[in-house]
Design a protein around this motif. Structure first.
Motif, PDB file in Angstrom:
ATOM      1  N   ALA A   1       0.825  -1.205   0.000  1.00  0.00           N
ATOM      2  CA  ALA A   1       0.000   0.000   0.000  1.00  0.00           C
ATOM      3  C   ALA A   1       0.860   1.257   0.000  1.00  0.00           C
ATOM      4  N   LYS A   2       0.356   2.300  -0.637  1.00  0.00           N
ATOM      5  CA  LYS A   2       0.992   3.598  -0.565  1.00  0.00           C
ATOM      6  C   LYS A   2       0.657   4.237   0.782  1.00  0.00           C
ATOM      7  N   THR A   3       1.630   4.913   1.366  1.00  0.00           N
ATOM      8  CA  THR A   3       1.392   5.532   2.662  1.00  0.00           C
ATOM      9  C   THR A   3       0.396   6.676   2.533  1.00  0.00           C
ATOM     10  N   TRP A   4      -0.378   6.873   3.582  1.00  0.00           N
ATOM     11  CA  TRP A   4      -1.343   7.962   3.623  1.00  0.00           C
ATOM     12  C   TRP A   4      -0.644   9.257   4.037  1.00  0.00           C
ATOM     13  N   THR A   5      -1.285  10.351   3.741  1.00  0.00           N
ATOM     14  CA  THR A   5      -0.745  11.664   4.102  1.00  0.00           C
ATOM     15  C   THR A   5      -1.541  12.252   5.262  1.00  0.00           C
ATOM     16  N   ASP A   6      -0.940  13.248   5.895  1.00  0.00           N
ATOM     17  CA  ASP A   6      -1.567  13.972   7.006  1.00  0.00           C
ATOM     18  C   ASP A   6      -2.001  13.020   8.115  1.00  0.00           C
ATOM     19  N   MET A   7      -1.093  12.134   8.505  1.00  0.00           N
ATOM     20  CA  MET A   7      -1.353  11.172   9.567  1.00  0.00           C
ATOM     21  C   MET A   7      -0.675  11.610  10.870  1.00  0.00           C
ATOM     22  N   PRO A   8      -1.148  11.104  12.011  1.00  0.00           N
ATOM     23  CA  PRO A   8      -0.465  11.375  13.278  1.00  0.00           C
ATOM     24  C   PRO A   8       0.804  10.539  13.384  1.00  0.00           C
ATOM     25  N   VAL A   9       1.886  11.067  12.881  1.00  0.00           N
ATOM     26  CA  VAL A   9       3.149  10.336  12.776  1.00  0.00           C
ATOM     27  C   VAL A   9       4.270  11.223  13.307  1.00  0.00           C
ATOM     28  N   GLY A  10       5.094  10.667  14.202  1.00  0.00           N
ATOM     29  CA  GLY A  10       6.246  11.404  14.701  1.00  0.00           C
ATOM     30  C   GLY A  10       6.419  11.236  16.193  1.00  0.00           C
ATOM     31  N   HIS A  11       6.943  12.284  16.829  1.00  0.00           N
ATOM     32  CA  HIS A  11       7.124  12.357  18.274  1.00  0.00           C
ATOM     33  C   HIS A  11       5.748  12.501  18.935  1.00  0.00           C
ATOM     34  N   PRO A  12       5.596  12.101  20.197  1.00  0.00           N
ATOM     35  CA  PRO A  12       4.300  12.301  20.857  1.00  0.00           C
ATOM     36  C   PRO A  12       3.759  13.725  20.756  1.00  0.00           C
ATOM     37  N   SER A  13       4.643  14.716  20.766  1.00  0.00           N
ATOM     38  CA  SER A  13       4.173  16.100  20.630  1.00  0.00           C
ATOM     39  C   SER A  13       3.516  16.338  19.274  1.00  0.00           C
ATOM     40  N   HIS A  14       4.003  15.656  18.229  1.00  0.00           N
ATOM     41  CA  HIS A  14       3.376  15.785  16.916  1.00  0.00           C
ATOM     42  C   HIS A  14       1.970  15.177  16.931  1.00  0.00           C
ATOM     43  N   ILE A  15       1.796  14.093  17.640  1.00  0.00           N
ATOM     44  CA  ILE A  15       0.481  13.455  17.720  1.00  0.00           C
ATOM     45  C   ILE A  15      -0.503  14.384  18.434  1.00  0.00           C
ATOM     46  N   VAL A  16      -0.029  15.012  19.489  1.00  0.00           N
ATOM     47  CA  VAL A  16      -0.884  15.941  20.233  1.00  0.00           C
ATOM     48  C   VAL A  16      -1.343  17.087  19.344  1.00  0.00           C
ATOM     49  N   GLU A  17      -0.429  17.656  18.583  1.00  0.00           N
ATOM     50  CA  GLU A  17      -0.794  18.760  17.693  1.00  0.00           C
ATOM     51  C   GLU A  17      -1.807  18.302  16.648  1.00  0.00           C
ATOM     52  N   HIS A  18      -1.655  17.084  16.166  1.00  0.00           N
ATOM     53  CA  HIS A  18      -2.597  16.533  15.188  1.00  0.00           C
ATOM     54  C   HIS A  18      -3.997  16.432  15.777  1.00  0.00           C
ATOM     55  N   CYS A  19      -4.088  16.151  17.064  1.00  0.00           N
ATOM     56  CA  CYS A  19      -5.390  15.917  17.708  1.00  0.00           C
ATOM     57  C   CYS A  19      -6.090  17.204  18.157  1.00  0.00           C
ATOM     58  N   LYS A  20      -5.348  18.259  18.360  1.00  0.00           N
ATOM     59  CA  LYS A  20      -5.917  19.464  18.975  1.00  0.00           C
ATOM     60  C   LYS A  20      -7.141  20.018  18.246  1.00  0.00           C
ATOM     61  N   PRO A  21      -7.166  20.086  16.905  1.00  0.00           N
ATOM     62  CA  PRO A  21      -8.368  20.625  16.263  1.00  0.00           C
ATOM     63  C   PRO A  21      -9.637  19.835  16.590  1.00  0.00           C
ATOM     64  N   TYR A  22      -9.506  18.535  16.766  1.00  0.00           N
ATOM     65  CA  TYR A  22     -10.661  17.715  17.118  1.00  0.00           C
ATOM     66  C   TYR A  22     -11.100  17.983  18.552  1.00  0.00           C
ATOM     67  N   LEU A  23     -10.137  18.112  19.448  1.00  0.00           N
ATOM     68  CA  LEU A  23     -10.478  18.448  20.824  1.00  0.00           C
ATOM     69  C   LEU A  23     -11.132  19.822  20.897  1.00  0.00           C
ATOM     70  N   ASP A  24     -10.612  20.767  20.142  1.00  0.00           N
ATOM     71  CA  ASP A  24     -11.172  22.120  20.144  1.00  0.00           C
ATOM     72  C   ASP A  24     -12.616  22.134  19.632  1.00  0.00           C
TER      73      ASP A  24
END
Length: 321
Positions: free
Chosen positions: A260-283
């Motif tokens: 499979a081709k990798t997806w884009t705009d995924m929660p990938v990286g350091h835990p801080s990157h995952i948190v930033e990815h999630c913030k709009p949903y929490l907001d």
């Protein structure tokens, strides 16, 4: 608006494709032991990421087995294909899952979309998404009625006659989760029948747009929108100390899933990157975030999501006015 003070929930959707049974079961058990609030898998008969000509487990039988080997997380499909099964049978199946799990079942359901598997298995696919959503609209009152102890009678696509569901579920009210973000039909069905919705990866503007649509449907049908739990699919998660290492891991895992081709705009990286990815949903008030986990299931990612990302998300919510 959603309940902005609802507690954070994390879910894990362990893919049931391109894996073996011991690995799949161990991943679900690991998520349960680490305190994930919900565990899920797909309802597909062919793999949907990478080549469809690969291995995949049937979901209801798989999750029934998972239910016997876990203790606390809710259990469901993200989401069940309404086209695969008669809705009266679905009510019986999820009731049985509720008993096996000790009252942890969630009925996830949607209109279905993957034509290839329908054609291969001789399942009617319908002429359009609208037709399939029409079928779902006929199915939902049958399922809801049977789960609630009623004996529904229906004509149309799913003729039933005083369909009886005994034993009753353990839960007084098994939640129904409807997947999809279509503004005109899907979100109206959410307003009419769902206890939970599930949307995919959307921008902040798209989230606000869908929320406005849901609120409008709730007002139209007389539903208190605060009784609908907002859940969101966050995409596939891969955690390492460096973003480069995490992206390399994602590419390797996707390659193992039918090239499979990798997806884009995924929660990938350091835990801080995952948190930033999630913030709009929490907001936006989404408090139940469900992460995808392909095989081979990465133990470090699952553990760090539970032990490092969750506390940071909870701290972010605690700072909100």
């Amino acid at each position: 608006m959603p309940d902005m003070n609802a507690p954070l929930k994390l879910g894990l959707n362990n893919w049931n494709q391109y894996t073996d049974w011991p690995s799949f079961l161990a991943a679900q058990q690991r998520a349960d032991a680490l305190g994930f609030d919900s565990i899920w898998t797909w309802d597909h008969l062919y793999p949907i990421v990478g080549s469809h000509e690969g291995p995949i487990f049937e979901c209801y039988t798989a999750m029934a087995a998972v239910a016997t080997m876990t203790e606390r997380a809710s259990i469901g499909l993200l989401v069940g294909a309404n086209t695969f099964r008669n809705p009266a049978l679905v009510a019986k199946m999820v009731t049985t899952l509720d008993h096996i799990s000790g009252g942890r079942a969630v009925l996830g359901i949607g209109g279905a979309w993957f034509e290839t598997e329908h054609e291969a298995f001789g399942l009617e696919f319908g002429k359009s998404p609208g037709e399939r959503l029409g079928w779902l609209a006929e199915a939902l009152p049958i399922v809801r009625g049977m789960l609630d102890g009623e004996r529904p009678t229906a004509d149309g696509r799913y003729p039933t006659h005083e369909a009886l569901n005994l034993p009753a579920p353990i839960q007084e009210h098994i939640p129904i989760l409807i997947g999809g973000a279509g503004k005109r039909k899907t979100l109206r069905l959410v307003a009419q029948y769902a206890d939970m919705n599930n949307i995919g990866r959307l921008t902040a503007a798209e989230l606000a747009d869908r929320e406005d649509a849901l609120l409008g449907h709730c007002e139209a049908v007389g539903r208190d929108e605060r009784t609908i739990e907002r859940t969101a699919g966050m995409g596939t998660v891969f955690i390492r100390d460096s973003r480069e290492e995490a992206f390399t891991l994602m590419a390797d895992v996707f390659a193992d899933n039918g090239d499979a081709k990798t997806w884009t705009d995924m929660p990938v990286g350091h835990p801080s990157h995952i948190v930033e990815h999630c913030k709009p949903y929490l907001d936006a008030g989404y408090r139940h975030l469900i992460f995808g986990c392909p095989a081979p299931y990465d133990e470090e990612t699952i553990e760090r999501l539970a032990t490092e990302v969750r506390p940071q998300l909870e701290a972010y919510l605690a700072q909100q006015p």
